[in-house]
Write an enzyme that holds these catalytic residues in place. Sequence first.
Site, PDB file in Angstrom:
ATOM      1  N   ALA A 181     117.793 -28.912 -44.953  1.00 48.56           N
ATOM      2  CA  ALA A 181     117.235 -27.780 -44.217  1.00 48.56           C
ATOM      3  C   ALA A 181     115.898 -28.131 -43.572  1.00 48.56           C
ATOM      4  CB  ALA A 181     117.085 -26.585 -45.156  1.00 48.56           C
ATOM      5  N   HIS A 182     115.339 -27.167 -42.860  1.00 46.54           N
ATOM      6  CA  HIS A 182     114.122 -27.422 -42.096  1.00 46.54           C
ATOM      7  C   HIS A 182     112.917 -27.708 -42.996  1.00 46.54           C
ATOM      8  CE1 HIS A 182     113.568 -22.744 -41.860  1.00 46.54           C
ATOM      9  NE2 HIS A 182     113.226 -23.199 -43.040  1.00 46.54           N
ATOM     10  N   ASN A 183     112.049 -28.577 -42.481  1.00 50.69           N
ATOM     11  CA  ASN A 183     110.769 -28.935 -43.122  1.00 50.69           C
ATOM     12  C   ASN A 183     110.925 -29.743 -44.406  1.00 50.69           C
ATOM     13  OD1 ASN A 183     109.749 -27.369 -41.070  1.00 50.69           O
ATOM     14  ND2 ASN A 183     108.830 -25.827 -42.378  1.00 50.69           N
ATOM     15  N   GLN A 237     112.619 -22.444 -34.020  1.00 47.51           N
ATOM     16  CA  GLN A 237     112.385 -23.674 -34.785  1.00 47.51           C
ATOM     17  C   GLN A 237     111.761 -24.694 -33.838  1.00 47.51           C
ATOM     18  OE1 GLN A 237     113.788 -23.587 -38.426  1.00 47.51           O
ATOM     19  NE2 GLN A 237     113.235 -21.594 -37.585  1.00 47.51           N
ATOM     20  N   ARG A 260     116.079 -29.445 -37.739  1.00 48.81           N
ATOM     21  CA  ARG A 260     114.708 -29.729 -37.318  1.00 48.81           C
ATOM     22  C   ARG A 260     113.742 -28.775 -38.023  1.00 48.81           C
ATOM     23  NH1 ARG A 260     116.840 -27.143 -32.494  1.00 48.81           N
ATOM     24  NH2 ARG A 260     115.641 -25.301 -31.851  1.00 48.81           N
TER      25      ARG A 260
END
Length: 340
Positions: A246-248, A205, A225
């Site tokens: 969560a990511h993004n 990540q 991240r």
Amino acid sequence: MPDPRFFEDLGPTSLSRLAELTGAELAPGVDGARDVTAVSTLDRAPPGSVTFLSDPRRVAEIASTKASAVFLHPSLAGSARSGCAALLTKSPQGAYALAAQAMYRPIRNRSAALLAPSAKLEADVLIEPGAVIADGAHIGARTVIGAGAVIGPGVKIGRDCEIGARAVVGFALVGDRVRIYAGAVIGEAGFGATVGPAGLIDIPQLGRVVIQDGVTIGAGACVDRGAYDDTIIGENTKIDNMVQIAHNVRIGRNCVMAAHTGISGSVTIGDGAQFGGRAGVADHLIIGEGARVAAAAGVMRDVPAGETWGGFPARPLKKWMREVAWLSRMATRRGDGAGA
């Protein structure tokens, strides 16, 4: 490129070395001595980088990518544009993950002191007992860092902020007047796994968390991240305890999320959206500006701006309520179930 404040660049890697690490095969005519200097996503890849294509529906994007190399399934070997070297593998995303592991690693705190000598503190910063401020961190004026909190390498926190006891903030850029309450975890690696040569592997990540001014994040909340792009929380958004981002994910301004809400990866949320407690949103969806998601709803489709959805799977509120009312009537009709 991954932010050098948070990730160490381990230097260029030859295509032959990448093939060896990942089990990929160089396509005919590819010069194995050629170096790549970065990993990237297909649509954002700069010259000199290696990327991957795992979805055959996106094969047309290879023609426009600026990447110098791409991991491809052998069935797509002929789709690489001239000048973009093809590395052939049945697991392109897994090969990308192994390449990323070989080319980057998270920067670790090298200081044994609770307050690293390279950290920068502006005027009137209060650091409570046991807090750790790592190498290269920057803390703005009048910010309070709670007891036992950990501020990771390179993190930047603005002015008039409050970081609660035992909160962890890493890989993050935090604005002014932000409140992150006790036990929250900001910037940990998001959940991403894929199949590699020897089984499941974690996908590195390589993104950040960007928290804009005036945000509040509750106790025990987790904000991952980005996988490559950033996770972003817009100005004045208020997030309750035990929420998972969560990511993004990209959250707009002035949004509200009640406790136990879960937002899956790569969701985009418009300004002013509201989520009741325990609401859940599936990945890659769009929640429109001013939309409302009822408590315990499970969102599986995009929610248009201004609409209120509830139920599981979530649908427009009036439709859901009509369906619930109809089901209740049917269940209590004489001779048709419990009411018989």
